[in-house]
Structure formats: structure tokens, C-alpha cells
Design an enzyme around this catalytic site. Structure first.
Site, PDB file in Angstrom:
ATOM      1  N   THR A 162       0.828  -1.210   0.000  1.00  0.00           N
ATOM      2  CA  THR A 162       0.000   0.000   0.000  1.00  0.00           C
ATOM      3  C   THR A 162       0.862   1.260   0.000  1.00  0.00           C
ATOM      4  OG1 THR A 162      -1.563  -1.267   1.312  1.00  0.00           O
ATOM      5  CG2 THR A 162      -1.861   1.120   1.277  1.00  0.00           C
ATOM      6  N   GLU A 163       0.523   2.207  -0.882  1.00  0.00           N
ATOM      7  CA  GLU A 163       1.226   3.491  -0.977  1.00  0.00           C
ATOM      8  C   GLU A 163       2.728   3.305  -1.206  1.00  0.00           C
ATOM      9  OE1 GLU A 163      -0.445   6.062  -1.334  1.00  0.00           O
ATOM     10  OE2 GLU A 163      -2.372   5.745  -0.341  1.00  0.00           O
ATOM     11  N   LEU A 164       3.079   2.201  -1.842  1.00  0.00           N
ATOM     12  CA  LEU A 164       4.465   1.867  -2.166  1.00  0.00           C
ATOM     13  C   LEU A 164       5.356   1.800  -0.919  1.00  0.00           C
ATOM     14  CD1 LEU A 164       5.186   1.288  -5.124  1.00  0.00           C
ATOM     15  CD2 LEU A 164       6.672   3.271  -5.065  1.00  0.00           C
ATOM     16  N   TRP A 211       5.632   6.453  -0.934  1.00  0.00           N
ATOM     17  CA  TRP A 211       5.789   7.362  -2.067  1.00  0.00           C
ATOM     18  C   TRP A 211       5.076   8.691  -1.844  1.00  0.00           C
ATOM     19  CZ3 TRP A 211       2.909   4.973  -6.987  1.00  0.00           C
ATOM     20  CH2 TRP A 211       1.547   4.877  -6.730  1.00  0.00           C
ATOM     21  N   TRP A 236      -0.364   9.119   6.900  1.00  0.00           N
ATOM     22  CA  TRP A 236      -1.427   8.286   7.490  1.00  0.00           C
ATOM     23  C   TRP A 236      -1.348   8.226   9.006  1.00  0.00           C
ATOM     24  CZ3 TRP A 236       1.964   6.980   3.681  1.00  0.00           C
ATOM     25  CH2 TRP A 236       1.442   7.075   2.373  1.00  0.00           C
TER      26      TRP A 236
END
Lengths: 394, 400
Positions: A143-145, A293, A303
Site C-alpha cells: 500500500t502506498e508503495l 511514495w 497516514w
């Protein structure tokens, strides 16, 4: 130079307004209609036209390759709102020149949760890829690199041969992002995102104030061919094409023109992520702390940067214990939809600057406090439901 | 938006020191609402920017300290002991006597002497519009009118004709009209036929409040602070309190302020079964107000109609998480307040409960509110007001 052109497809299940007074009333957390409306709109602006163009590109240029990661929540919404989008992707995958990646089904931060959440979510996603597209991905993206050494070890345990990560200066220590590197785990290569070249398309393409505006496919192919190294990672949100940059900016024409522009540069060729991980590694890539990223810091701050976000995530973690012990598939699936990273992203308190603008663009709330209160209410309700269920079954 | 925000692209401005004749009726300590506070803060900052402010008021003084602000007062021309009503006292309570004082005020302004060097006349709300129009004409200088609220809003759609007429006179005559929010500006255009190119927005501001040391003090009050009129929605506050109260037994609800709804609200609290949970403070002093804000866990502004709502900005400046109705002008300048439809009692109750239930939420929101509320201070608002004066002066020069 191998061009790894990789696009990410994701939609979260956004929450309805779930009031404090709605606790215990049985009101659903997710606003299905609103989510599907959004999906239909983006399908019209972006998914359909872009997938159609990619299909033409694959047909016209046998050397063209592209890779996709597609979240489980995206596929759930597509099935309800626009099943033809899934059919379009299936047609592309059938060409054999489109690679799919593995990831968490719910686009979650499951790697921060106690096992077996991460294993289960990746397995759920693998299963969905096999069911819908009849392929088993060999490359994992988080997720989200997000990437770190522990995740590389996880990838090795699960039998993956590669992972994707941000080509960020810290861990590169002066080396170029345009190589494949070896992770700390045996057998797992890391393909990196060239964020400058990726952001030229992702962020700057339609910026009239940019000195390189307007960006043409020819100019861009020239930049790629002059970039030193052997693999260049162009990792983008799929919505770059038609949604973040609307069709009126010429982004779709730019996309269509890429294969012939690339063909004119003799040192360039297209590659999928699976082709890329077979390239010999240029050296070790060590990342002890998670790197993503997003934002200027490339950490998890987008987050989990403020107290609200951390407390919400902690609460979600605790609610997981209850949700699992309820043995109720509906409760478990609601809980997992609440794990989707977007919910925490909406709670980011933006200051000023480029990051703040990006956060506001992607938020589904007018402010982070709405997002937090709503989320906590839903989570509270979920805990109540789980407890009631557990009590009932004893 | 159909009209420009103030202060945008003023271009080359003359740096001449301006003499401003300001008519605002109220001035602290003779004030019953936000108008007086606004006049005090803005005139003080204008003086600080180097301009000369001559404030025209019916009250006798002495006035709150504002270095550089001069006062001319009507009371010199009135028989001693003549009662002067506050700006927010319903006109009908005073009857014809009220308008007598207003007419005297306007006559006095129209014939004011020793003001020939003035550059602009600035009138706040309706009180002095007739006199200021005459004065500006006589001196051949522009008239700027600030509107803080309209008679339609104050009476929930039943305007008192003599006041409405005075509002219309001001809006028709003014070279520039300053509204305290965009929504009020829109209302002036639709209800008063104000020409959009003449309407500007200058928001209110508050002074920064020094943050309290975290002494572990319990914030256990849900606060309503404002006049007790129907337009302010205090009954919505009580109805929401009644929903919240059972789940949060340690919380108290406070209603601070006075007004025509006072007795009705006390009866309402009793009939909602929360008579023992609501404290009615009546009119509070500055010190009491500060103390209430220190104890407040949540501030609620449930106004049906609220051209601005400065009390919410004051609560935010004190770091109190704040809930405002969507119809409040203050919502245009802040992002870190919850915004609720004024009629939605359940949503008010939910928002209050969420702020009481989730400490991380109230802390983050309070911190951000403090920062956001004081981002643009009165000095900034005074600079924007000067921009409007200069615009009005230029526009008049071009017409000649």
C-alpha cells in the site's frame, strides 16, 4: 534502458456520515451509492478511455508493456458500478504483455498489524487475481508503495521474486534509481520508482507555470533515453490519465503517443515489473524504516503523522481482536474496509504548501476532524457489534 | 462569487494619511453586541496605522482606551440623563423616543463642523446613514458603509420599516459597502439591490488569547454564549443538550447572555428534563466570559441567521473546539470547526458527543482552532478597510 510503466488502480469504500447518535442503530457505515457514483464518474473520465487507449497501444505496438496493481476494493466497486471496466482489464491481461502485481486486498496498512492480517490480505488479493485474471503475480507492492526490509523478508517467505519501492535518495546513498537492487531478503529484487520522471507526468504535466510545459511524448522519450541506468520506473496512479489531469489537458493523447516516441529512441524498450525483476541487481538496497511514495518526507506521516491518526489506527488495531473473535464474516469485512489507508489519510491536518494541496485534493471530507469523528464512531459501533456477536454465540 | 474580496490587487496606492469620520453608534464600554467591539478594534488599528479616526457616537464617554482615536459625542447636545438605547435593543421597546434620539444623532452628524479636512465618511449599520449621507455630500467625500447584520436577519424576516428605510438609504448612497461575510454580501445584493461592484468583504477578527498552561483542569462545560434571541438558535442548543446529557453525566451545559428568549429558554430546559444540567448565567462580564471559555469543552453557535458570529472566533482563539451552523458567516474563514445545518438537532448532539468522547479530536481541533482564529488579526482587517477607503476615493476622483 527498460521502461517499467506501472499504474495503480484503487478506490476506497468511503464512509457515510455515521453520527455518534447512529451508534447501535444498525446503520451501514459505507455510503454505497455515493461510492458507486464516484466510481461511475471516474470510469467515464478515466478508466474506460484510458484502458481503451492502452488496448490500442498494445495492439499497434507489439513491444509495448504495462503493469497494473488493482485493489480488492476497486474490483468490488467495479463489479457493482461498471463491470465493463473489469472486462476491459481482462482483455488487456489476455495479451500476455500486461503484468499484475500483488498487494493487500483492502489497500491497508496491514503490515503494521499483528499477523496473520498481512498474510491473509495478500492471499485474498492473490485469489482474486487468479479468479478474475487467471494469473498469479510474482511481484509484490505494498500500500502506498511502502517498503522496508521486513516487508522484503515477508515477500521472500511468501514466494515473491520482487517488490516495488520509491527511488528515494536516503537508501540510494548517491546511487541512481534507474537500476534493480537486491533487497535484504534472498531472491527478492527491488524495482524503484524514478520519482522525478514519474512526477513530470503525474504532477507537472498540466502545470502551465512549469518551464517544460507543454510536455510532449517526444520530449519525454528523449528524457527517458538520456537518463543513465538500465531500468526506469514510471509508477503512477491510473487516475493520472483523465481524472487528475482531465482529458482537456491532452494527457490521453500524450499517453497514446508514447509508444511511437519511445520506438524512435533506439536504447529504449518497454518491460513489465516481472521482466524487470530478472535484471541483475546493481547492489544492495537497505531500508530499515518504512518508506512510502507520499509527501516530501516519504514516511508514514501522511497516514500516521498526528495524534488523531495514530489513535484511530490503534483503535482499529484493537477492534481487530474483537472483529476476529466474532467469527462473523460481515463484521470482519467491515473492519477490513475500515483498515483502508485512505481513511487515515483524510485525518491528516494539513498546514500549507504542496503536500497540503495534495491532501485536500484527495480528501473526501471538508476537514480532518469530520473524518476522524466519523471513523471513530464507525469503529465504536463495530466493536459493539463484535461484542454482541461474541456474547450471543457463548 | 459575484464581488471581489477586499485588498486584492490595490495597485499603486497613495500613502496619504487619511482622516476618517466614523459613525458607529456603540463604542465600548457602551456596547450590547459585536458592533461596538468591531468599531473599537478597527478604529484602534486604523489609528495605529497612522490614520486619524474621529468617532461619532451618541454616548457620553469615557470610552475604552484607543490611542489616536478622537471622539465627538451627541450627548453634549442632549438634555442630561436622556436614555440612549443600545444597538441591539429591539426598537419597539423604546418606541418613538428611540427614533427621536436616532434623528437627533443624524441631524447632529449632518451639521457637524470642523471636519472639512476629512477624506472619507464611514458609517456602521443603519443608525447614522441619513446624517452620514448628508455629511459626505456636503464635504464632497466618499461614503463607505459597513454592514454587520441586516434588519431582515435581526427580525427573522419582519423588518421594522423605519430601520429598513435607513439601511436602504445607506446602501444606495455608499460608494463602497463592506459586508462582514460573503453570505451577507450576497444578501445585500439580492435584498437591498446593492450594486455588486461596490460590495467588498472584510471579515471580523479576534485578539490572540494566551494559551492556558495545561494544569490538568477539567473542561466539562458545553457553552452557548450570545444574545438570547430566536435568530441565534439557543433553543437548538438546549434540544441538543437534552440528547447529549444522559450519556455524559459529568458534563454541564452553560447558557451565557441575555435577551428576549431568556424566560422561554428556562422553561424549555425544564420541560426537556435538563433543568438541573443547564446553568443560565445571564449577561456576563469580560472576566466571567474568559472563565467560561477556560472551562469549556465545546462551544456551540447554533444561529439560524448569523452574518458573522464573532463569539465563535473568540472561542476558537481560546482553543475551544467549536461547532457552528452552516448559516454562520464565520464558517467562511475557518476550516477547523464543525459545521452543522442550524435545524439539525441530532447532528449538533452528535458533534458535541464526539468532542466529549474523543480526546484526541478535541485536542487537535482546539489547537488548530487557536491558530486559525488568530491568523488574520484586526490589523489585517484595518489594512483591508483602508484599501476599501482608497478605492472609494479613487472611484470618486475618476467620476469627476
Amino acid at each position: 534502458m527498460k521502461i517499467v510503466f506501472y499504474l495503480h488502480l484503487h478506490q476506497p469504500w468511503r464512509l457515510a456520515r455515521f453520527r455518534y447518535l447512529d451508534l447501535g442503530t444498525g446503520k451501514p457505515y459505507f455510503d454505497i451509492d455515493r461510492n458507486l457514483d464516484i466510481f461511475r464518474r471516474i470510469a467515464a473520465n478515466c478508466y474506460r478511455p484510458t484502458l481503451d487507449r492502452l488496448e490500442v497501444m498494445l495492439r499497434q505496438d507489439p513491444r509495448f508493456r504495462v503493469s497494473f496493481s488493482i485493489t480488492g476494493t476497486f474490483l468490488e466497486q467495479a463489479a457493482l458500478a461498471a463491470p465493463d471496466v473489469i472486462e476491459r482489464i481482462q482483455r488487456l491481461v489476455e495479451t500476455g504483455r500486461v503484468a499484475l502485481l500483488s498487494e493487500t486486498y483492502y489497500h491497508s496498512l496491514a503490515f503494521l498489524l499483528p499477523p496473520p492480517e498481512l498474510e491473509e490480505e495478500v492471499a485474498l488479493h492473490q485469489q482474486r487475481m487468479e479468479d478474475l485474471f487467471h494469473v498469479r503475480p510474482h511481484v509484490l507492492r505494498m500500500t502506498e508503495l511502502v517498503y522496508d526490509d521486513d516487508l522484503a523478508r515477508f515477500a521472500a517467505r511468501e514466494g515473491f521474486s520482487g517488490m516495488l519501492a520509491e527511488g528515494w535518495e536516503g537508501p540510494l546513498r548517491g546511487r541512481s534509481p534507474n537500476h534493480v537492487y537486491s533487497s535484504v531478503a534472498r531472491g527478492v529484487s527491488v524495482v524503484l520508482r524514478n520519482y522525478r520522471l514519474s512526477d513530470d507526468v503525474g504532477f507537472r504535466f498540466s502545470a502551465r507555470g512549469w518551464t517544460e510545459y507543454p510536455l510532449t511524448a517526444e520530449k519525454y522519450a528523449l528524457w527517458l533515453s538520456r537518463s543513465p541506468g538500465d531500468v526506469v520506473g514510471l509508477f503512477l496512479d491510473f487516475e493520472t490519465f483523465g481524472e487528475h489531469h482531465p482529458a482537456s489537458t491532452g494527457i490521453l493523447e500524450f499517453l497514446s503517443a508514447l509508444p511511437s516516441a519511445v520506438a524512435r529512441e533506439p536504447n529504449l524498450e518497454w518491460a513489465t515489473v516481472e521482466d524487470a525483476v530478472r535484471v541483475p541487481a546493481a547492489g544492495p538496497f537497505v531500508v530499515p524504516e518504512p518508506m512510502s511514495w507520499a509527501d516530501e518526507n516519504r514516511d508514514l506521516g501522511a497516514w500516521l503523522g498526528n495524534d488523531m491518526q495514530r489513535s484511530a489506527f490503534d483503535a482499529a488495531k484493537k477492534a481487530g481482536t474483537f472483529a476476529r473473535s466474532s467469527h462473523d464474516p460481515e463484521i470482519l469485512s467491515d473492519w477490513r474496509k475500515l483498515l483502508t489507508s485512505d481513511h487515515f489519510y483524510y485525518m491528516y491536518v494539513s498546514g500549507k504548501g504542496a503536500d497540503a494541496d495534495v491532501h485536500r485534493y484527495f480528501s473526501s471530507y471538508s476537514n480532518p476532524y469530520d473524518a476522524y469523528a466519523n471513523y471513530m464512531n464507525a469503529l465504536n459501533d463495530l466493536r459493539r457489534r463484535s461484542l454482541a456477536k461474541a456474547r450471543a454465540s457463548h | 462569487m459575484r464581488f471581489a474580496p477586499s485588498g486584492a490587487g490595490t495597485g499603486l496606492v497613495s500613502l496619504k494619511r487619511l482622516t476618517i469620520l466614523m459613525a458607529g453608534w456603540e463604542y465600548p464600554p457602551f456596547h450590547t453586541g459585536g458592533l461596538g467591539v468591531h468599531c473599537y478594534e478597527i478604529s484602534r488599528e486604523l489609528a495605529r496605522l497612522g490614520h486619524r479616526v474621529v468617532f461619532l457616537t451618541p454616548f457620553p464617554g469615557p470610552f475604552a482606551d484607543a490611542p489616536g482615536v478622537e471622539f465627538r459625542t451627541l450627548s453634549e447636545c442632549l438634555p442630561p440623563g436622556t436614555p440612549i438605547p443600545g444597538a441591539y435593543t429591539p426598537a419597539e421597546i423604546y418606541g418613538p423616543r428611540f427614533l427621536d434620539v436616532v434623528n437627533q444623532y443624524n441631524d447632529w452628524i449632518a451639521h457637524l463642523t470642523d471636519v472639512e479636512d476629512a477624506d472619507v465618511v464611514h458609517v456602521h449599520d443603519w443608525f447614522g446613514t441619513v446624517g452620514c449621507r448628508a455629511l459626505a455630500r456636503r464635504l464632497g467625500i466618499p461614503l463607505v458603509m459597513s454592514v454587520h447584520s441586516t434588519e431582515y436577519d435581526r427580525t427573522l424576516g419582519h423588518p421594522y420599516a423605519p430601520i429598513l428605510e435607513r439601511e436602504r438609504i445607506g446602501i444606495r448612497a455608499a460608494d463602497r459597502i463592506i459586508a462582514v461575510s460573503r453570505q451577507l454580501g450576497e444578501q445585500l445584493i439580492t435584498l437591498y439591490d446593492a450594486p455588486p461592484p461596490r460590495v467588498r468583504v472584510v471579515y471580523n477578527a479576534v485578539r490572540p488569547v494566551a494559551p492556558e498552561l495545561d494544569d490538568g483542569r477539567l473542561r466539562d462545560v458545553v457553552l452557548y454564549l450570545g444574545r438570547l434571541t430566536r435568530m441565534k438558535g439557543p433553543d437548538t442548543f438546549l434540544r441538543a443538550a437534552a440528547v447529549v446529557a444522559p450519556a455524559f453525566p459529568e458534563i454541564r451545559f452553560a447558557v451565557a447572555g441575555e435577551g428576549p428568549e431568556y424566560e422561554h429558554l428556562i422553561a424549555l430546559a425544564a420541560s426537556l428534563g435538563i433543568g438541573d444540567r443547564v446553568l443560565f448565567f445571564g449577561k456576563v462580564t469580560e472576566a466571567e466570559r474568559a472563565a467560561l471559555l477556560r472551562d469549556a469543552a465545546v462551544f456551540v453557535l447554533p444561529s439560524v441567521v448569523e452574518p458573522f458570529g464573532i463569539a465563535a472566533l473568540e472561542a476558537m482563539a481560546a482553543g475551544v473546539p467549536t461547532i457552528v451552523s452552516k448559516t454562520s458567516g464565520v464558517g467562511e474563514v475557518v476550516r477547523s470547526a464543525f459545521q452543522v445545518d442550524f435545524w439539525d438537532v441530532d447532528e449538533f448532539a452528535s458533534r458535541i458527543s464526539e468532542l466529549l468522547e474523543y480526546p484526541h479530536l478535541s485536542r487537535e481541533m482546539g489547537d488548530q482552532a487557536r491558530h486559525e482564529a488568530t491568523e488574520a488579526g484586526w490589523a489585517e482587517r484595518a489594512r483591508q478597510t483602508v484599501d476599501v477607503y482608497r478605492e472609494a476615493i479613487r472611484a470618486r476622483a475618476l467620476r469627476r
